[in-house]
Design a protein around this motif. Sequence first.
Motif: not given
Length: 463
Positions: A136-143, A169-173, A413-427
């Motif tokens: 998802p980070t790649y999809i978000g940053n390099f659409p 998948t992206d946010a639009k499916g 369980p299904t969870v939401e994944l985003t382009a910012d997951d890596s930043k959040a994970g470090d914190i």
Amino acid sequence: MSARTRHKKDPQPACDQGELTSGPARRRILSAGLAGGALLMAGATGCATGGAGGTSAKQLTGSPGAALSGKVVIWSWDVAAKAMQRLGKAFEQAHPGTTVDVVDIGYDNAYDKISVGFGAGSGLPDILTVEGHKLPTYIGNFPNGLVDLTSRAAGLKSQYAEASWRTVTDAKGKVFALPWDSGPCALFYRRDLFQQAGIDPAGLATWDDYLTAGTALKAATGRKLLILDAKQDSFFAMLLQQQGQRWFTDGKVAVATPAAERALTLLKQLVDRDLVDFENGWSGLVSGTHDGKAATTPTAAWWDGTLTSDMADLGGKVGVVPLPAFTPGGPRTSNSGGSTLCVTAQSRNPETAWAFLSFLLADKANQASMMQHEGLFPAYLPALDDPYFQQPAPYYGGQPAMQLFAGLTRAIPTVELTADDSKAGDIVTTAVNQVLHNGADPGTVLRSAARQIATATGRQTVG
């Protein structure tokens, strides 16, 4: 592949990035998945097109039934590369005139190479191996960096567990990859130590039961309950997904939620009761488990490869039960690891690349074959009906352990994944360490982490 071959990593996203271990233990390298994401983000900043250009992602335009030809180059590593090298020969035989060239780029620098290729808009192969939580980070940053596979892949959605499908998948499916393997989680336990303590593992219905059993087990055997990584915890993310959540919910920062506080409080309780053995990285987990420093390992199906290969002498002493639930009757599994295959927009032969993806990952026999030969636990649900998963396993005292994981896969369980997951994970990793090693209050550090993530990502917080 995320069956990962395994690397000297931890059982989940945030893992040690040391040298690769040898032998079957390496199966985790694909399966376990690293959560840090610093390498991925380093190459992802400052470019949103991935070199593909245009306003929308490249799509497949050929006729689905057309004859295939040409060469496809694939980047992967370890057992995942070996699996594709093996089955690539079968694909070439089925489609004369095609060539499958699998390049093992190694895990340590894989995401450096991938990120540089996206950023430069050149240098990438036809097909990439990308762990599910990183995609998802790649999809978000390099659409525009990947081929939009929706026209061919959308009809396959029901053949994969929802949690795995969400990663591609992206946010639009729109579909940008196919899931390869998954990491359904359960609780591996030492039969001999539980018997010595007089504890029935079937009674571990909740995490409260687990805590109680840990205290009794330590008193009877002197052993701790589980091993955690001293620097890069991955258990917290697993516990959070068990409750249907990760770092974000509806696009908002969600690390200061009741679910997150329950998970981190459980970790603190385990530490406060002296039930945790802290070890460094993947090698510490393997050696500590082999030496019996802890009686349980809550982790994914790919751990089987490490156990049966690197700890063969424990045969007959290991069993598996579902994860304890947070509340009676609640979810009893989670996910740790999992990987995907995607077609890059730089591909010179996207139709043949897609054909190989579907041949490898949407075929029951091929997916089951990769489980048997390379230990890659299938994300493709029809493969889980293969007789292999029903077989009693001598290593587990005759228990059909893979049958348990096959049943749990559909319940991840299904969870939401985003382009910012890596930043959040470090914190989040820093916050968790404050609780584990400094005795900090879970609620306090999580609220602080949520504020930091909101600042770093520009997102609002939940609540």
